[in-house]
Design a protein around this motif. Structure first.
Motif, PDB file in Angstrom:
ATOM      1  N   TYR A 116     -47.195 111.163  18.363  1.00 57.87           N
ATOM      2  CA  TYR A 116     -46.399 112.384  18.434  1.00 57.87           C
ATOM      3  C   TYR A 116     -45.546 112.264  19.677  1.00 57.87           C
ATOM      4  O   TYR A 116     -46.073 112.309  20.783  1.00 57.87           O
ATOM      5  CB  TYR A 116     -47.282 113.627  18.540  1.00 57.87           C
ATOM      6  N   VAL A 168     -51.733 109.031  19.302  1.00 57.52           N
ATOM      7  CA  VAL A 168     -53.036 109.665  19.084  1.00 57.52           C
ATOM      8  C   VAL A 168     -53.943 108.811  18.207  1.00 57.52           C
ATOM      9  O   VAL A 168     -55.146 109.024  18.175  1.00 57.52           O
ATOM     10  CB  VAL A 168     -52.912 111.095  18.514  1.00 57.52           C
ATOM     11  N   PRO A 222     -65.472 112.667  20.066  1.00 57.94           N
ATOM     12  CA  PRO A 222     -65.253 113.896  20.825  1.00 57.94           C
ATOM     13  C   PRO A 222     -63.949 114.574  20.397  1.00 57.94           C
ATOM     14  O   PRO A 222     -63.115 113.982  19.722  1.00 57.94           O
ATOM     15  CB  PRO A 222     -65.173 113.421  22.272  1.00 57.94           C
ATOM     16  N   SER A 223     -63.810 115.802  20.798  1.00 55.88           N
ATOM     17  CA  SER A 223     -62.625 116.591  20.451  1.00 55.88           C
ATOM     18  C   SER A 223     -61.351 115.883  20.899  1.00 55.88           C
ATOM     19  O   SER A 223     -61.284 115.344  21.996  1.00 55.88           O
ATOM     20  CB  SER A 223     -62.742 117.954  21.130  1.00 55.88           C
ATOM     21  N   GLY A 224     -60.369 115.871  20.032  1.00 60.21           N
ATOM     22  CA  GLY A 224     -59.080 115.289  20.398  1.00 60.21           C
ATOM     23  C   GLY A 224     -58.996 113.789  20.211  1.00 60.21           C
ATOM     24  O   GLY A 224     -57.993 113.167  20.550  1.00 60.21           O
ATOM     25  N   CYS A 225     -60.031 113.169  19.642  1.00 59.06           N
ATOM     26  CA  CYS A 225     -60.009 111.713  19.538  1.00 59.06           C
ATOM     27  C   CYS A 225     -59.178 111.246  18.349  1.00 59.06           C
ATOM     28  O   CYS A 225     -58.937 110.052  18.201  1.00 59.06           O
ATOM     29  CB  CYS A 225     -61.427 111.147  19.453  1.00 59.06           C
ATOM     30  N   THR A 284     -59.060 114.445  12.953  1.00 60.86           N
ATOM     31  CA  THR A 284     -58.264 115.236  12.017  1.00 60.86           C
ATOM     32  C   THR A 284     -56.971 114.508  11.658  1.00 60.86           C
ATOM     33  O   THR A 284     -56.548 114.492  10.500  1.00 60.86           O
ATOM     34  CB  THR A 284     -57.960 116.616  12.625  1.00 60.86           C
ATOM     35  N   THR A 285     -56.380 113.890  12.651  1.00 61.15           N
ATOM     36  CA  THR A 285     -55.136 113.166  12.407  1.00 61.15           C
ATOM     37  C   THR A 285     -55.347 112.091  11.342  1.00 61.15           C
ATOM     38  O   THR A 285     -54.525 111.928  10.436  1.00 61.15           O
ATOM     39  CB  THR A 285     -54.651 112.532  13.724  1.00 61.15           C
ATOM     40  N   GLU A 299     -64.785 118.704   9.453  1.00 60.95           N
ATOM     41  CA  GLU A 299     -65.771 119.552  10.116  1.00 60.95           C
ATOM     42  C   GLU A 299     -66.104 120.790   9.285  1.00 60.95           C
ATOM     43  O   GLU A 299     -66.025 121.914   9.773  1.00 60.95           O
ATOM     44  CB  GLU A 299     -65.246 120.020  11.486  1.00 60.95           C
ATOM     45  N   HIS A 314     -68.057 116.322  15.070  1.00 54.79           N
ATOM     46  CA  HIS A 314     -68.255 115.774  16.406  1.00 54.79           C
ATOM     47  C   HIS A 314     -69.701 115.966  16.831  1.00 54.79           C
ATOM     48  O   HIS A 314     -70.039 115.863  17.999  1.00 54.79           O
ATOM     49  CB  HIS A 314     -67.247 116.321  17.426  1.00 54.79           C
TER      50      HIS A 314
HETATM   51  N1  LIG Z   1     -48.591 118.050  15.803  1.00 55.12           N
HETATM   52  C1  LIG Z   1     -49.013 117.477  16.949  1.00 55.12           C
HETATM   53  N2  LIG Z   1     -48.144 117.253  17.948  1.00 55.12           N
HETATM   54  C2  LIG Z   1     -48.557 116.685  19.103  1.00 55.12           C
HETATM   55  N3  LIG Z   1     -49.832 116.304  19.349  1.00 55.12           N
HETATM   56  C3  LIG Z   1     -50.742 116.500  18.373  1.00 55.12           C
HETATM   57  C4  LIG Z   1     -50.390 117.089  17.135  1.00 55.12           C
HETATM   58  N4  LIG Z   1     -51.496 117.179  16.370  1.00 55.12           N
HETATM   59  C5  LIG Z   1     -52.511 116.654  17.110  1.00 55.12           C
HETATM   60  N5  LIG Z   1     -52.057 116.230  18.308  1.00 55.12           N
HETATM   61  C6  LIG Z   1     -52.854 115.594  19.368  1.00 55.12           C
HETATM   62  O1  LIG Z   1     -53.461 114.474  18.825  1.00 55.12           O
HETATM   63  C7  LIG Z   1     -54.754 114.295  19.366  1.00 55.12           C
HETATM   64  C8  LIG Z   1     -55.742 114.137  18.252  1.00 55.12           C
HETATM   65  O2  LIG Z   1     -55.826 115.361  17.542  1.00 55.12           O
HETATM   66  P1  LIG Z   1     -56.832 115.586  16.366  1.00 55.12           P
HETATM   67  O3  LIG Z   1     -56.594 116.973  15.856  1.00 55.12           O
HETATM   68  O4  LIG Z   1     -56.745 114.487  15.403  1.00 55.12           O
HETATM   69  O5  LIG Z   1     -58.226 115.538  17.115  1.00 55.12           O
HETATM   70  P2  LIG Z   1     -59.687 115.749  16.522  1.00 55.12           P
HETATM   71  O6  LIG Z   1     -60.404 114.507  16.753  1.00 55.12           O
HETATM   72  O7  LIG Z   1     -59.604 116.291  15.152  1.00 55.12           O
HETATM   73  O8  LIG Z   1     -60.266 116.853  17.513  1.00 55.12           O
HETATM   74  P3  LIG Z   1     -61.187 118.114  17.207  1.00 55.12           P
HETATM   75  O9  LIG Z   1     -62.569 117.636  17.189  1.00 55.12           O
HETATM   76  O10 LIG Z   1     -60.931 118.986  18.413  1.00 55.12           O
HETATM   77  O11 LIG Z   1     -60.707 118.719  15.944  1.00 55.12           O
HETATM   78  C9  LIG Z   1     -55.027 115.472  20.257  1.00 55.12           C
HETATM   79  O12 LIG Z   1     -54.840 115.074  21.586  1.00 55.12           O
HETATM   80  C10 LIG Z   1     -53.975 116.468  19.853  1.00 55.12           C
HETATM   81  O13 LIG Z   1     -53.603 117.237  20.960  1.00 55.12           O
END
Ligand SMILES: Nc1ncnc2c1ncn2[C@@H]1O[C@H](COP(=O)(O)OP(=O)(O)OP(=O)(O)O)[C@@H](O)[C@H]1O
Ligand SMILES: Nc1ncnc2c1ncn2[C@@H]1O[C@H](COP(=O)(O)OP(=O)(O)OP(=O)(O)O)[C@@H](O)[C@H]1O
Ligand SMILES: [Mg+2]
Ligand SMILES: [Mg+2]
Lengths: 386, 323, 278, 265, 386
Positions: free
Chosen positions: A26, A31, A50-53, A56-57, A172, A205
């Protein structure tokens, strides 16, 4: 949760996913970095991290809501790059469920079938079948707002499953529920997956959840895959300190390498330990390196001082600080020459352990693992300051 | 202190500069103009007594004279009354003076000279000519019932008591009207941009527009005459400083103040002794005496008494015209 | 915040100022309404009878209601694309919102005057269309129902934008994605998910715009023609020109009754349309 | 998926741009050189602005409107805050009824409201004083103030005030130290929104002015009864600018999200 | 988390709470019924129960936000009925923390001291001391929004503790955190409580958390206290089926009493079991009664078929369904003549367990417990239909 009908059991060869060197950025922020992953059809794979890893992406990439910056995704061997979401053979259960609040339970479940122009009679039977499968009999006419958290969960599941996707993505789905319900639904999910032989890609997570439910776990951190394996492999043989700490409890002894070769000699706060060199993981320790010796609590046994132990056991003197009974397990906190160690054992194990007692602790040399210390960005996942 | 309420806009400024200032200089009595959107409303409001003097239309003044809301003055108290035409002095049932006419304007036919000529409106009846369809305007029922209907009745041989003869012409006017205008500013704009060709309207407005440089807006007094519309100043009952107010009203009745206001605002003094400057008479193109002859002064009391029913009638006429 | 905490009497004083303001409002309304039944000092239903018996007054009510329905529908229709635009432009939403809000909060008289300049036979719009060559004779855009509809719709669109936007923003995050995964294309998703879920905002707008339009004064006065009278402008005339408070009060009561009845009908429609939505 | 089709987008933009059109026209007309309002202007001039600034009546009216708006905004915001807080915390059951009562003035035709207000104020003997105008404006603005404050308060964690109480604060102290600063944006929205409404209100206000007091919109309204010079357009333009600056300020300090939050749920 | 200074260690006699037959109703609904509880000063007591059982209500009563409908609450023997919240010697940590978002960390902690008009210099030293105590050194100037979940948690704790209340109420303070952080803070909480000797009343609906952290647990359900005791007592000797099921995992064998006396004979799906009669809890079973025999999974051992066992062991034939390794424990699911049973054992325990294997299961007779079945309203806590 009752048995699925035979017709729904699919050919196990359908529903494989191949993620080939996928990266996603992004703006400047990457990411996901070069993630490669091969998910066999019909398996239950969990993304854990962990969160943010980037969990979801990764799911959103598979679903086609977003496209990879680099790399490609194949489903059953077919490149998905130009296939829009609604044409992919997938279902998805969202973290917030995303049930349609203006539809009833049955209408939610029927929605996808209606879009496929299935005739009304078939819709009715199939909806009923899945309402029954997820154990919601009699609730078809309820409004979504009238359901409990666990019931909503089941509607979301049924809504996806009724379309018999070969792949189901679950982001999740249990995190909003409380412990009791969560445990109950973990088993239900696993049951359903086994019955339908759908490929499940499950995000959590919570490491305990991942261990309970999955065939294979992908541990992620900072957009990288750290390790892929069965829950047991990942618990018993983590490839780096991050995985080791993230999955289950671990005793960490920071130390410095004193000798390398057939065996490793490492000076730690609890004395120098002598380990077979194959216990090092993810790096090749050299003399003078800072390393972390890791021990699972159940590998540490507690003995009378002076008791003779098998030769491959590493031993140290320690004082019992505290023994806490947690159901079947007792968690003993020990002080080994200033280093805090934790040992667990069955509560019923004979031999009284009392606070302040002098003991000898021991662990099999090859049950230890030696890792390089965490990099700063990974340490932050544990709330540690680098 | 004497507080005089009047409408907003240019008139208020004229009043302050050309009436109140000399009055205060002469008598030492402090005076002040305040602007209100609806002067008759102010007199009828429960708080009228905060004003010493209020300018209202003559018609409204007559209407108010039948109420208990106005302070009455004897002829001795306002000596200047002797110089005013008696039919424009408003008196209550006891014969006390309750309204002083200051200056007057008249209701004629105003037209845009780029689109029509004075010849087109020789008679009030011309307003009903179908050739003006969609090119005229008419005021709201409340004024149309009092002014237009009365004037048109007169033009057709009727009078304040018997308005029936005017109804047909009024219907014609209504049928030709593009819109009802709701404020003077509204009408000015419509005339200025040429969206409306002609309208029964006030002489002072025309004078004002011409002053502003709108030379193409002209007024004509049809052969049946123009409707004399005097402005009256009344004093709400219970206002403070009765003596100062009396002096002020007397001053307003006098020629000096009336000439000053007229010259500034395009009106004509009601005071018979008033001498208008020649330059002003030139812009009017006529003399006061000449004008007075052309004026139709209906019995406003009668108009007022029938006002509500005539509004209802005009409303219905307008509504029928839409069908 | 519901916790079952019991207030002390002193804390109840916090409610007092608001109750005073409300109380004064209701007292003033009652004072006004009591006028409606008085004529020349005695009890009378004269003005109600007048309203009931005069066909031209029926037309006024009928026109007011009909025009208001058109205005409400039109405003919602035109506001919807604007709301969608704002919904989707997260980054510029505030800027766009300013464009919506400023006209909304600018004095009504000023805005309506703008329309007079724009819409008149010699106004900017006609001049422009004539210049472009689209029309030969000026369109009649003002001093008729068209003028009122244009003026009122314009004045009230911002409200519809704001409440539809509020509804859109409260649609849960993943619903559209869920619909896509279940096989819906963009249009199907809009029709089956987004549109139904934005209906609460649509109905709020319809209701408020209808009410505002039914009670309008300034716009019908300035943009209406000779016969395009509204109930509001009639009340205004009774108050400001003929000082007939009793008649004004009677008209106010009828207007309120009418609004109330319309409101009930609209609520019934809404209940049907929103079956199941909280 | 998060994008609109180009068609919808264009339609939205075009419609959006129509909203300020009449205001732009008024703005343009204010620079008209000739004696009546016209657009496009046939000649350019700033004489109407000069007139607006030199005629003391306008200045006085603007000042009056400003200070009345300030007092009304402050009072009504305080009133709404206390009422909203009380109902949310102690009397959630009456909250529906209270809201209904508070929003009922919205359904009341404004012309009637002016008449109603003048009757009441006269009975209280305050017509023609600033208090009458302020009181009437309080009635008019109450719903517009209550809404954003209620929304803001409702989204505040109610445990914050209990936390302050457990730490030893009296309720009033906790409101002042904790809740007020946290609801800042709702309060600012209320302040500015009600300020603007009070500043622009004419229908009710014109019944209540007196010899010593008149507000800008009433002055404008009074003025157009008798005069149509473009000074009106100039004054209007200035009042648009004041409104615009207020909204801009609001956007800066509090954001505009309060305008688009659902009433309930 | 480092040592607290000596001055803060309080006289252990301060901070006792006596709850005397307290009931609380909202309208017609009684959410607490005749709750009596005596909490010794300096103890760590946990209220444990399913959602809606009245835990928060009880805390609010102690804090004084609401008043009891009947009964009274004393703190250190003093009746609290007319004492307003801000005068009670309590601190409170809220579930959602309720940190003041417009204050910095230090300002949050200082707020209570400021209200007490403590002079600025003392405030500074005391705030610093507590920032250090909860391990937040250097973060005093941070905004709340800049903190991680665990750091926020610590600020909330410090903010309450700095006033040195004799009682600290904690309403599910950890429930919003994820597993890793939660474990970490559980220990931290316990440490601090031990150091300061403050009375902690802790609310959770997570039984594992309750077991880890508390001196004593109060199990609640539907506004009633079900059992009070140490974690071990409650795990090992639950007084009714509700407690048994709520704390830890349990195997339930519904059965019917066939004989009573010195021993109980109970016919179950897995055969008739013969138990000493003292294992019945909370009721006196009569012949013909429906009862539930409960067994903790760790009490069930798995043996070769035909292996001879001690005489006090109850045995049954079973088939292994499934063995799941969850870190140190392996969870074996068995089928004993149609009844599903779960046994856990250390993962390292010798002896391979494979799916489909015929085995003999056994448990010591006196490790079973026999209860009356659940009433309908309690069953709902487990998502069961009555
Ligand atoms: N549309 C976006 N624009 C910019 N950054 C994004 C976007 N979507 C996600 N991110 C960033 O990408 C990284 C991964 O996000 P992601 O949602 O995949 O994490 P996650 O592993 O699902 O976390 P969680 O357990 O908190 O849901 C994070 O740092 C998030 O801030
Ligand atoms: N103000 C109130 N009015 C009416 N009922 C209430 C009120 N507050 C709580 N209750 C009810 O009292 C019961 C107990 O609520 P309480 O909040 O104490 O439960 P809890 O044990 O804390 O649950 P949770 O684990 O979900 O927080 C619930 O059934 C709840 O619905
Ligand atoms: Mg995620
Ligand atoms: Mg609770």
């Amino acid at each position: 949760m009752t048995s699925a009908t035979q017709t729904m059991i699919r050919d196990a060869a359908v529903g494989s996913i191949d993620i080939e060197a996928v990266s996603k950025s992004y703006g400047d922020a990457e990411v996901l970095s070069e993630v490669s992953l091969s998910i066999p059809a019909g398996s239950f794979l969990t993304l854990l991290g962990p969160s943010g890893c980037g969990k979801t992406t990764l799911l959103r990439l598979i679903a086609g809501f977003i496209s990879p910056t680099r790399g490609r995704i194949r489903i059953d061997g077919r490149d998905m790059t130009d296939v829009p979401t609604q044409k992919r053979p997938i279902g998805m259960v969202f973290q917030n469920l995303a049930l349609f609040p203006h539809f009833s339970v049955a209408e939610n479940i029927a929605y996808g079938l209606k879009l496929r122009r299935v005739d009304a009679a078939s819709i009715r039977t199939r909806v009923d079948k899945f309402i029954h499968l997820v154990g919601l009999d009699g609730l078809g006419d309820r409004r979504i707002a009238q359901l409990s958290g666990g019931q909503k969960q089941r509607v979301a599941l049924a809504r996806s499953l009724v379309l018999e996707p070969s792949i189901l993505l679950l982001d999740e789905p249990l995190s909003a529920l409380d412990m009791q319900l969560r445990k109950q639904l973990q088993f239900a999910l696993k049951d359903i997956q086994k019955q339908l032989r759908t490929t499940f890609v499950f995000v959590t997570h919570d490491q305990e959840e991942a261990t309970m439910i999955s065939d294979r776990i992908v541990v992620m951190s900072n957009g990288h895959v750290q390790q892929v394996g069965t829950p047991q492999e990942i618990y018993a043989d983590p490839q780096n300190l991050f995985v080791s700490k993230f999955i289950g409890e671990v005793n960490q002894l920071p130390g410095r390498v004193q000798a390398v070769g057939q065996r490793l000699a490492i000076a730690t706060g609890a004395g120098t330990v002598d380990l077979p060199s194959h216990v090092a993981r993810g790096h090749d320790p050299a003399v003078g390196d800072s390393v972390i010796v890791c021990l699972r609590p159940e590998k540490i046994s507690i003995h009378e001082p002076g008791e003779t132990l098998a030769p491959d056991m590493v031993t140290a003197a320690a004082v019992v600080r505290d023994a806490l009974v947690i159901g079947p397990l007792t968690r003993v906190t020990l002080d080994a020459q200033g280093t805090r160690m934790v040992s667990v054992r069955m509560t019923d194990t004979p031999g009284r352990i009392a606070s302040g007692q002098q003991v000898q602790i021991a662990f099999p040399a090859d049950s230890a693992r030696v890792f390089a210390p965490l990099s700063a960005d990974m340490a932050s996942a544990f709330g540690e300051d680098a | 202190e004497v507080i005089h309420a009047t409408w907003g806009g240019g008139g208020a400024r004229t009043l302050g500069e050309f009436v109140q200032k000399p009055f205060s200089d002469q008598t030492g009595i402090e005076t002040r103009v305040v602007e209100v959107p609806n002067t008759a409303g102010a007199v009828r409001s429960p708080t009228a007594s905060q004003y010493n003097a209020v300018t209202v239309t003559f018609f409204e003044g007559v209407g108010l004279s039948g109420t208990d809301l106005l302070e009455g003055f004897t002829d001795e108290e306002i000596p200047e009354v002797k110089n005013l035409p008696p039919e424009v002095v408003i008196r209550n049932e006891e014969g006390l003076i309750v309204g002083i006419p200051t200056y007057f304007a008249y209701y004629g036919i105003v037209y845009n000279s780029d689109l029509a000529s004075a010849e087109d409106f020789k008679s009030w009846k011309n307003l009903a000519d179908p050739k003006w369809k969609g090119k005229l305007a008419i005021t709201r029922p409340v004024y149309a019932a009092a002014y237009d209907l009365t004037m048109l009745a007169h033009a057709n041989g009727g009078d304040a008591e018997n308005v029936e003869p005017g109804v047909e012409t009024l219907k014609g006017l209504i049928a030709n009207a593009l819109t009802t205008y709701t404020s003077l500013a509204h009408m000015n704009t419509l005339l200025g941009t040429g969206e409306v060709t002609a309208v029964p309207f006030y002489s002072t407005r025309v004078w004002h527009l011409q002053n502003e440089g709108q030379k193409n807006i002209k007024i004509v007094i049809p052969e049946e005459g123009g409707l004399m519309l005097a402005y009256a100043v009344v004093s709400p009952k219970g206002a403070a400083n009765r003596e100062e107010t009396r002096q002020y009203l007397n001053y307003l009745a006098g020629a000096e103040s009336q000439v000053a206001v007229s010259v500034e605002g395009g009106g004509i003094p009601t005071n018979n002794t008033a001498k208008l400057p020649q330059a002003y008479l030139d812009t009017l193109g006529t003399t006061r005496e000449e004008l007075m002859k052309q004026m139709y002064v209906p019995d406003w009391k009668v108009v007022w008494d029938h006002h509500e029913e005539r509004i209802n009638m005009v409303e219905q006429l307008m509504s029928e015209a839409a069908k | 915040m519901n916790t079952g905490e019991k207030p002390t009497l002193a804390k109840g004083l916090m409610l007092l100022p608001a109750l005073i303001v409300l109380g004064l409002f209701f007292i003033s309304v009652i004072m006004l309404f009591s006028n409606a039944f008085v004529d020349r000092g005695g009890f009378s239903l004269k003005y109600f009878e007048q309203i009931l018996s005069r066909p031209d007054y029926h037309v006024v009510f009928y026109r007011t209601v009909l025009t208001s329905i058109v205005v409400a529908l039109l405003a919602v229709l035109l506001a919807y694309p604007i709301a969608l635009l704002l919904w989707r432009s997260e980054r510029h939403r505030n800027m766009l919102l300013i464009v919506v809000l400023v006209p909304w909060l600018v004095s009504l008289v000023v805005r309506t005057y703008g329309w007079i300049i724009l819409l008149g036979p010699k106004g900017f719009l006609n001049a422009f269309l004539g210049w472009v060559g689209v029309i030969d004779t000026p369109l009649k855009l003002m001093f008729n129902d068209t003028g009122i509809v244009i003026g009122l719709t314009h004045v009230l669109i911002p409200f519809a934008v704001v409440s539809i936007l509020a509804s859109l923003l409260s649609i849960e995050e993943n619903l559209e994605e869920a619909s896509r995964v279940l096989g819906a294309n963009r249009l199907q998703t809009f029709r089956t998910i987004v549109l139904p879920l934005s209906l609460p905002g649509v109905f709020t707008s319809l209701m408020v715009i209808y009410l505002a339009s039914v009670g309008a004064i300034v716009t019908p006065l300035l943009l209406g023609g000779i016969t395009e009278k509204f109930v509001g402008s009639q009340i205004y005339q009774e108050v400001m020109a003929t000082f007939n408070m009793s008649k004004a009060a009677a008209w106010s009561i009828c207007l309120l009754t009418l609004s109330f009845v319309s409101l009930v009908i609209l609520k019934l429609i809404e209940r049907r349309a929103l079956r199941g939505q909280e | 998926m998060r994008k609109l089709t180009p068609l919808t987008k264009t339609l939205g933009i075009v419609l959006l741009l129509m909203l300020p059109a009449p205001i732009v026209i008024v703005f343009g007309a204010s620079f008209n050189g000739s004696g009546y309002i016209q657009f496009p202007p046939d000649s350019w001039s700033i004489r109407w602005y000069i007139e607006a600034f030199t005629d003391p009546r306008w200045g006085r009216a603007v000042l009056t409107s400003l200070w009345i708006a300030a007092i009304v905004a402050t009072l009504i915001t305080a009133i709404s805050f206390l009422a909203a807080y009380f109902t949310l915390r102690y009397a959630p059951r009456i909250s529906g009824w209270l809201e209904l009562a508070i929003f009922s003035p919205l359904f009341f035709p404004h012309a009637s409201m002016g008449v109603a207000a003048v009757a009441l104020m006269a009975a209280m003997g305050i017509v023609g004083t600033p208090w009458a105008i302020i009181l009437a404006h309080l009635m008019v603005t109450l719903p517009f103030s209550y809404r954003p404050i209620h929304v803001a308060l409702r989204s505040v964690d109610p445990d914050l005030i209990r936390a302050a109480e457990v730490l030893g604060a009296s309720e009033l102290r906790a409101l002042w130290d904790i809740i007020l600063p946290i609801c800042r944006s709702g309060i600012l929205t209320s302040l500015l929104f009600t300020g603007i409404i009070s500043f622009d209100e004419v229908t009710v206000t014109m019944f209540l002015i007196g010899p010593d007091i008149t507000t800008l919109p009433v002055q404008i309204f009074t003025f157009i009864q008798d005069d149509a010079s473009p000074v009106l357009a100039a004054i209007s333009t200035l009042s648009v600018i004041i409104t615009f600056l207020a909204i801009l300020l609001l956007e800066r300090v509090a954001g505009l999200s309060f305008f688009v939050q659902r009433q309930s749920g």
